[in-house]
Design a protein around this motif. Sequence first.
Motif, short mmCIF file in Angstrom:
data_model
loop_
_atom_site.label_atom_id
_atom_site.label_comp_id
_atom_site.label_asym_id
_atom_site.label_seq_id
_atom_site.Cartn_x
_atom_site.Cartn_y
_atom_site.Cartn_z
N PRO A 144 0.84 -1.20 0.00
CA PRO A 144 0.00 0.00 0.00
C PRO A 144 0.87 1.25 0.00
O PRO A 144 1.96 1.26 0.56
N ILE A 145 0.38 2.29 -0.62
CA ILE A 145 1.14 3.53 -0.70
C ILE A 145 1.42 4.09 0.69
O ILE A 145 2.43 4.76 0.93
N THR A 146 0.53 3.77 1.64
CA THR A 146 0.71 4.29 3.00
C THR A 146 1.91 3.67 3.70
O THR A 146 2.36 4.18 4.73
N GLU A 147 2.42 2.55 3.19
CA GLU A 147 3.59 1.93 3.81
C GLU A 147 4.88 2.63 3.43
O GLU A 147 5.93 2.39 4.03
N LEU A 148 4.84 3.48 2.42
CA LEU A 148 6.03 4.21 2.02
C LEU A 148 6.16 5.49 2.85
O LEU A 148 5.17 6.17 3.12
N THR A 149 7.38 5.81 3.23
CA THR A 149 7.61 7.07 3.93
C THR A 149 7.39 8.22 2.96
O THR A 149 7.39 8.04 1.74
N THR A 150 7.23 9.41 3.49
CA THR A 150 7.05 10.59 2.63
C THR A 150 8.24 10.75 1.70
O THR A 150 8.08 11.06 0.50
N ARG A 151 9.43 10.50 2.21
CA ARG A 151 10.63 10.62 1.40
C ARG A 151 10.66 9.59 0.28
O ARG A 151 10.95 9.91 -0.88
N ALA A 152 10.34 8.34 0.64
CA ALA A 152 10.34 7.28 -0.36
C ALA A 152 9.27 7.52 -1.42
O ALA A 152 9.48 7.27 -2.61
N ARG A 153 8.12 8.02 -0.98
CA ARG A 153 7.03 8.28 -1.91
C ARG A 153 7.44 9.35 -2.93
O ARG A 153 7.15 9.24 -4.11
N GLU A 154 8.12 10.39 -2.45
CA GLU A 154 8.53 11.47 -3.34
C GLU A 154 9.59 11.00 -4.33
O GLU A 154 9.52 11.32 -5.53
N ILE A 155 10.56 10.22 -3.85
CA ILE A 155 11.59 9.69 -4.74
C ILE A 155 10.96 8.78 -5.78
O ILE A 155 11.27 8.84 -6.97
N PHE A 156 10.05 7.94 -5.31
CA PHE A 156 9.37 7.01 -6.22
C PHE A 156 8.60 7.78 -7.29
O PHE A 156 8.67 7.45 -8.48
N ARG A 157 7.87 8.81 -6.90
CA ARG A 157 7.10 9.62 -7.85
C ARG A 157 8.01 10.23 -8.90
O ARG A 157 7.70 10.21 -10.11
N LEU A 158 9.14 10.77 -8.47
CA LEU A 158 10.06 11.41 -9.41
C LEU A 158 10.66 10.41 -10.39
O LEU A 158 10.85 10.72 -11.57
N VAL A 159 10.96 9.21 -9.91
CA VAL A 159 11.50 8.18 -10.80
C VAL A 159 10.46 7.81 -11.86
O VAL A 159 10.77 7.75 -13.05
N VAL A 160 9.22 7.58 -11.43
CA VAL A 160 8.18 7.18 -12.38
C VAL A 160 7.91 8.29 -13.38
O VAL A 160 7.84 8.05 -14.60
N GLU A 161 7.76 9.50 -12.91
CA GLU A 161 7.47 10.60 -13.82
C GLU A 161 8.64 10.86 -14.77
O GLU A 161 8.43 11.17 -15.95
N GLY A 162 9.86 10.70 -14.27
CA GLY A 162 11.03 10.86 -15.14
C GLY A 162 11.09 9.79 -16.20
O GLY A 162 11.40 10.05 -17.37
N TYR A 163 10.76 8.56 -15.81
CA TYR A 163 10.77 7.45 -16.77
C TYR A 163 9.68 7.63 -17.82
O TYR A 163 9.90 7.42 -19.02
N ILE A 164 8.48 8.05 -17.39
CA ILE A 164 7.39 8.27 -18.34
C ILE A 164 7.74 9.37 -19.33
O ILE A 164 7.43 9.29 -20.52
N ALA A 165 8.44 10.40 -18.85
CA ALA A 165 8.79 11.52 -19.71
C ALA A 165 9.88 11.19 -20.70
O ALA A 165 9.87 11.65 -21.85
N THR A 166 10.86 10.36 -20.30
CA THR A 166 12.04 10.12 -21.15
C THR A 166 12.15 8.71 -21.68
O THR A 166 12.83 8.48 -22.68
N GLY A 167 11.52 7.76 -21.01
CA GLY A 167 11.65 6.37 -21.42
C GLY A 167 12.96 5.75 -21.00
O GLY A 167 13.27 4.62 -21.39
N THR A 168 13.74 6.44 -20.18
CA THR A 168 15.05 5.94 -19.74
C THR A 168 15.09 5.86 -18.22
O THR A 168 14.35 6.58 -17.53
N PRO A 169 15.96 5.01 -17.68
CA PRO A 169 16.10 4.91 -16.22
C PRO A 169 16.52 6.24 -15.61
O PRO A 169 17.19 7.05 -16.25
#
Length: 350
Positions: free
Chosen positions: A8-33
């Motif tokens: 569940p998303i609630t199991e992630l810390t605020t810091r982990a959630r933010e890092i995770f969001r940035l990784v996903v959005e960056g990947y969606i935008a560029t298609g690269t890791p």
Amino acid sequence: MQRMTTPPITELTTRAREIFRLVVEGYIATGTPVGSKALSGNTGVNLSSASIRSVLADLESLGLLAAPHTSAGRLPTEAGLRLFVDGIMQVAESTAEERAVIERRISQPGPIEAALEAASTMLSSLTSSAGVVMVPKREPRLQHLQLVPLAPGRALAVLVGDDGAVENRIVDLPASLPMGALEEASNYISARLTGRTLGEAVRLMRSEIASGQSALDAASRDLVERGLAVWSEDVMQRPVLIVRGQANLLDEGALSDLERVRSLLDDLENKQSVADLLEMAREAESTRIFIGSENRLFALSGSSVIASPYRDRDGRVVGVVGVIGPTRLNYARVVPMVDFTAQSLGKLIG
């Protein structure tokens, strides 16, 4: 459909959630890791590269991120994308310009099939993916059906629907067919069954036979049933899907994995299977998202489907419209676009 298990998303810390969001959005935008260096340069992340790498490792251990062997960066797994879509992504409305394009393209004068094809083409163009529309199943009404002899044991059924569509089908005949049976069967259909759907025609014929009102003999009755059945079977089995923009799926990233591309194009060729997949979205109240292996059809090609049912004026679901693309689709942008297209199509359906 299998559903991925994610924390569940609630199991992630605020810091982990933010890092995770940035990784996903960056990947969606560029298609690269996305790597820790890129993340540390983000003004919203007040962490050292070492701390970021620690968070990335934690997210990877949870199955939300993966590290390709060719890169030190991370990209979301299918489970990670599902968590992002369900728990983090914020969907905005389509822009006024996008809505204007959608309404203009599907509101051109012409039959509803033309609007459906325009919707598929338009979604493909706006999303740079493949646009798909499931056509409403409409049982045609008979305007004319004539049985014409071709050769011993064979006849041609000339089928004319009330929409003017003309099709020909071969009908196998009994070897002992009496002379005049074809003409009698054709005359009966023209006199008694014109203007009825196939189902209505069959029911009327059987009712008249059961009540003794029909003058058809056994041979002619058999011919009428054969003539109706050959059209009815074809209508039920005919692919009811419009797919446009397959070439959009051949981007640079896809061409680096030709086997995945081949698998995806093969999947799209099997329109009945795609239609079966979209059937799963018919009962949804709103847009459904299938990510990668969540659906068996696109499990090998790793593709996502965003689909929404569209309804007639009585609120009955009559079809499904959607987009098929790579798992790095811009879900937040595409979902409202598909949803608005479904609403617009619904206004056109009688």
